[in-house]
Design a protein around this motif. Structure first.
Motif, short mmCIF file in Angstrom:
data_model
loop_
_atom_site.label_atom_id
_atom_site.label_comp_id
_atom_site.label_asym_id
_atom_site.label_seq_id
_atom_site.Cartn_x
_atom_site.Cartn_y
_atom_site.Cartn_z
N TYR A 137 1.09 -0.99 0.47
CA TYR A 137 0.04 0.04 -0.30
C TYR A 137 0.65 1.55 0.06
O TYR A 137 0.32 1.96 -1.38
N GLU A 138 1.58 1.05 0.58
CA GLU A 138 3.29 2.58 1.05
C GLU A 138 3.51 2.36 -0.60
O GLU A 138 3.91 3.98 -0.42
N GLY A 141 -1.10 2.70 -2.98
CA GLY A 141 -2.03 3.37 -2.67
C GLY A 141 -3.39 2.86 -3.21
O GLY A 141 -2.92 1.47 -2.80
N ASN A 143 -6.54 0.89 -3.91
CA ASN A 143 -6.98 -0.24 -2.90
C ASN A 143 -6.77 -1.41 -2.88
O ASN A 143 -6.36 -1.42 -4.25
N LEU A 144 -6.24 -2.73 -2.18
CA LEU A 144 -5.35 -3.42 -2.71
C LEU A 144 -6.59 -4.97 -1.67
O LEU A 144 -6.79 -4.32 -0.64
N ILE A 196 -7.17 -3.73 1.69
CA ILE A 196 -7.57 -2.31 3.12
C ILE A 196 -8.19 -1.92 1.60
O ILE A 196 -7.51 -2.01 0.42
N GLN A 198 -10.64 2.35 0.52
CA GLN A 198 -10.87 3.76 0.79
C GLN A 198 -11.88 3.17 0.75
O GLN A 198 -12.64 2.99 0.71
#
Ligand code: G1P
Length: 284
Positions: A137-138, A141, A143-144, A196, A198
């Motif tokens: 994600y870093e 960014g 959606n994962l 992960i 948003q």
């Protein structure tokens, strides 16, 4: 509902079934903490009050152990301070998407992670599944979702990814389909219950129509975000045990027991003798 584990789950929520000596949900909390998650939101339902009790102080057990001068380390990480844990109830089983939507006011306007605790993800020490996803994600960014290859025949039980370009552990997500009919899955890359997302997904869930199985599906809401925001699958380095199934649950217990310093040798000897049908050896 845990119906596959009846009668064990008549009065014990399936999330509290132990893998060796820690409840399934504890592994999910450990995995989230390791990934840097500070606040946990538990979306439960009727009959699952024991989960909230579990994360409370074990007053009697702690007092008795202390009095006897016994080690309390087994309880490490099992107590969540009030601000670190929020317990919510989904009053009707309307689907995973609806369950997530129940947490909209607490999630607010920040990205958040979802862990389905009956999917037990075992990564290398210090690099659990969610930690690997936070690292990704870093970089990218958006959606994962965790992405896992399974035999094609198993795809009708899961959310399935329509994959685009792959770059190392990251696969572009071009589409998502919940529980595709046999023979129609766009790939054998499934969603094994780590996300992960948003916060915009909450807005979509608000008006999400019912999908597969007549339930409000998280997969369908996520599918609407593709193209609006970056969306990637992360191939996880580690092993996954489907603890929603009896076989997967027993496999997780064996795999963890084999690794344990206290009981590993004993259980290995037992398993080897048992497989050879030689219980006398085992007794020796
Ligand atoms: C849920 C999700 C599905 C996901 C699965 C993982 O399905 O809807 O997309 O692949 O969890 O276990 P359920 O198992 O609740 O039917």
């Amino acid at each position: 509902m845990g119906t596959r584990f009846l009668p064990a789950t008549k009065s014990v929520p399936k999330e509290l079934l132990p893998v060796v000596d820690r409840p399934l949900i504890q592994y999910a909390v450990d995995e989230a903490r390791e990934a840097g998650i500070e606040q946990m939101i538990f979306i439960t339902g009727r009959g699952k009050g024991a989960i909230e009790d579990y994360f409370d102080m074990a007053f009697e057990a702690e007092a008795i152990q202390r009095e006897r001068g016994k080690d309390l380390s087994a309880l490490d990480g099992t107590r969540l301070a009030p601000g670190d844990a929020v317990f919510l109830r989904q009053q009707e089983p309307l689907g995973l998407g609806h369950a997530i939507w129940c947490a909209r006011d607490i999630v607010g306007s920040e990205p958040f992670a979802i862990l389905l605790p009956d999917e037990f993800m075992k990564g290398p020490a210090g690099r659990g599944c969610l930690k690997q996803m936070v690292d990704a994600y870093e970089e990218v960014g958006g959606n994962l979702v965790c992405a896992l290859e399974v035999p094609m025949a198993e795809t009708p039980s899961y959310g399935v990814i329509d994959p685009g370009k792959r770059d190392g552990a990251l696969t572009e997500v071009k589409g998502l389909v919940e529980k595709p009919a046999p023979g129609t899955a766009p790939s054998n890359l499934i969603l094994p219950g780590r996300y992960i997302l948003q916060p915009e997904v909450m807005k979509i869930l608000e008006t999400q129509e019912k999908g597969a199985g007549g339930e409000i599906q998280l997969t369908d809401a996520m599918a609407s975000m593709i193209g609006q925001q970056p969306f990637h699958g992360v191939t996880f380095e580690g092993r996954r045990f489907d603890c929603g199934s009896k076989a997967g649950y027993i496999e997780a217990n064996l795999a963890l027991a084999f690794e344990r310093a206290d009981i590993g040798d004993h259980v290995r000897r037992f398993a080897a003798a048992e497989l050879q049908g030689n219980w006398l050896d085992r007794a020796a």
